[in-house]
Scaffold this active site. Structure first.
Site, PDB file in Angstrom:
ATOM      1  N   TYR A  57       0.854  -1.186   0.000  1.00  0.00           N
ATOM      2  CA  TYR A  57       0.000   0.000   0.000  1.00  0.00           C
ATOM      3  C   TYR A  57       0.889   1.235   0.000  1.00  0.00           C
ATOM      4  CZ  TYR A  57      -3.731  -3.210   1.440  1.00  0.00           C
ATOM      5  OH  TYR A  57      -4.628  -4.259   1.529  1.00  0.00           O
ATOM      6  N   PRO A 204     -16.229  -4.416   4.192  1.00  0.00           N
ATOM      7  CA  PRO A 204     -17.608  -4.749   4.588  1.00  0.00           C
ATOM      8  C   PRO A 204     -18.611  -3.687   4.162  1.00  0.00           C
ATOM      9  CG  PRO A 204     -16.381  -3.941   6.479  1.00  0.00           C
ATOM     10  CD  PRO A 204     -15.388  -4.111   5.366  1.00  0.00           C
ATOM     11  N   LEU A 205     -18.129  -2.506   3.787  1.00  0.00           N
ATOM     12  CA  LEU A 205     -19.008  -1.447   3.281  1.00  0.00           C
ATOM     13  C   LEU A 205     -18.971  -1.350   1.758  1.00  0.00           C
ATOM     14  CD1 LEU A 205     -18.391   1.367   5.920  1.00  0.00           C
ATOM     15  CD2 LEU A 205     -20.295  -0.248   5.760  1.00  0.00           C
TER      16      LEU A 205
END
Length: 328
Positions: A57, A204-205
């Site tokens: 990242y 999860p969103l």
């Protein structure tokens, strides 16, 4: 914040914090390192104690940011980072599971995170060019040496999970799991529960979509969601029905659609820990409050009856893609 057992002897907060978007993936326009540091500090105040990152990242900048933000709290939390993916000169991801590389990668992560030991060290992708037992055996040596406390793995098949678990125990697997991404419910999640292994659920969103606050027309040119078929204009229009369904359920409880989405993820099993990411303290508070939401059987039934997401990839497509859109 209550705790969830990933294994019998490894527990973390019931909701974690994914740090990727602070440095990576959604484009640079809204990045703010100082606000990200404040988000991490606020997460600690809420009792969140697992923070997920990866060396790729940035690359590297997300680990540096997390290490700086944790400061004196470093020994009070679980740092979960990943190895095994590298960014080539062309900007594309490549897999590297060579034992000598993984050792070098671990040393780099320890340095950037400012710690002597990584709480959960995860293999980001299986490298088909290297025997998996050699890759996993090398990671197991890092645990034996005290540089790593426990091992995790992401995007492996159940057969691969069985293999590595027999070589050195898996503490947690990490896969996408949300109301609009359910492919792991049929195989990986049951495998983890059968074997007493934790499940870290990233996105999860739905990369923000399930919160109801994402406008696809406002995504920057560098935002990786532009390459996700679920975020195409046609798909976004169809998938709005999922968000509206979550909002209706949230209205019964006086909560947001985001909280319903996170609560649904937790409801999939006692070993499931969602790790939603955010770059803003306001949304962090919203996410953390989902720990107190208990969905009713009616709620779960209504979510089950929501339409499938247009553009959702099958598990085989998801696992094989090289696109940086589909990553944890």
């Amino acid at each position: 914040m209550r705790q969830t057992n990933l294994t019998d002897d490894f527990s973390v907060s019931a909701i974690g914090l994914g740090c990727s978007s602070m440095s990576h993936g959604y484009g640079p326009a809204d990045r703010d390192d100082e606000e990200s540091v404040r988000v991490i500090h606020r997460a600690i105040d809420y009792g969140i104690d697992i923070f997920d990152t990866a060396d790729v990242y940035g690359p590297y900048t997300n680990e540096q940011l997390l290490g700086r933000a944790l400061g004196s709290h470093r020994d009070d939390v679980t740092i979960a980072t990943k190895c095994g993916l590298v960014v080539g000169p062309d900007g594309k991801f490549r897999r590297n599971g060579r034992p000598e590389y993984l050792r070098t990668a671990c040393e780099g992560s320890l340095r950037r995170l400012g710690t002597d030991s990584i709480g959960l060290y995860q293999l980001h992708r299986v490298d088909p060019a290297v025997p998996l037992v050699e890759t996993w055996g090398a990671l197991g040596e890092l645990v034996t040496e005290g540089k790593v406390r426990a091992l995790g793995i992401s995007h492996a098949t159940c057969e691969e999970l069985e293999l590595v678990h027999s070589v050195f125990p898996i503490t947690a697997v990490q896969y996408e799991l949300s109301v609009w991404s359910t492919s792991t419910l049929d195989d990986v999640l049951p495998w983890s529960q059968k074997n007493g292994v934790g499940f870290l659920a990233f996105a999860p969103l739905g990369r923000g979509y399930l919160s109801g606050h994402v406008d696809h027309t406002a995504l920057g040119a560098d935002d990786s969601r532009n390459r996700d078929p679920r975020f195409s204009p046609d798909a976004m229009s169809v998938n709005q029905a999922i968000v509206e369904g979550l909002r209706a359920i949230g209205a019964r409880h006086g909560v947001t659609s985001a909280q319903v989405a996170i609560a649904w993820t937790m409801a999939q099993g006692g070993n499931v820990v969602p790790i939603p990411g955010t770059r803003r303290r306001h949304w962090l508070g919203d996410n953390a409050a989902a720990v107190d939401l208990l969905l009713t059987p009616e709620d779960l039934r209504d979510i089950h009856n929501l339409p499938s997401a247009m553009g959702e990839m099958s598990w085989d497509q998801f696992r094989s893609t090289g696109s940086p859109t589909h990553r944890s």
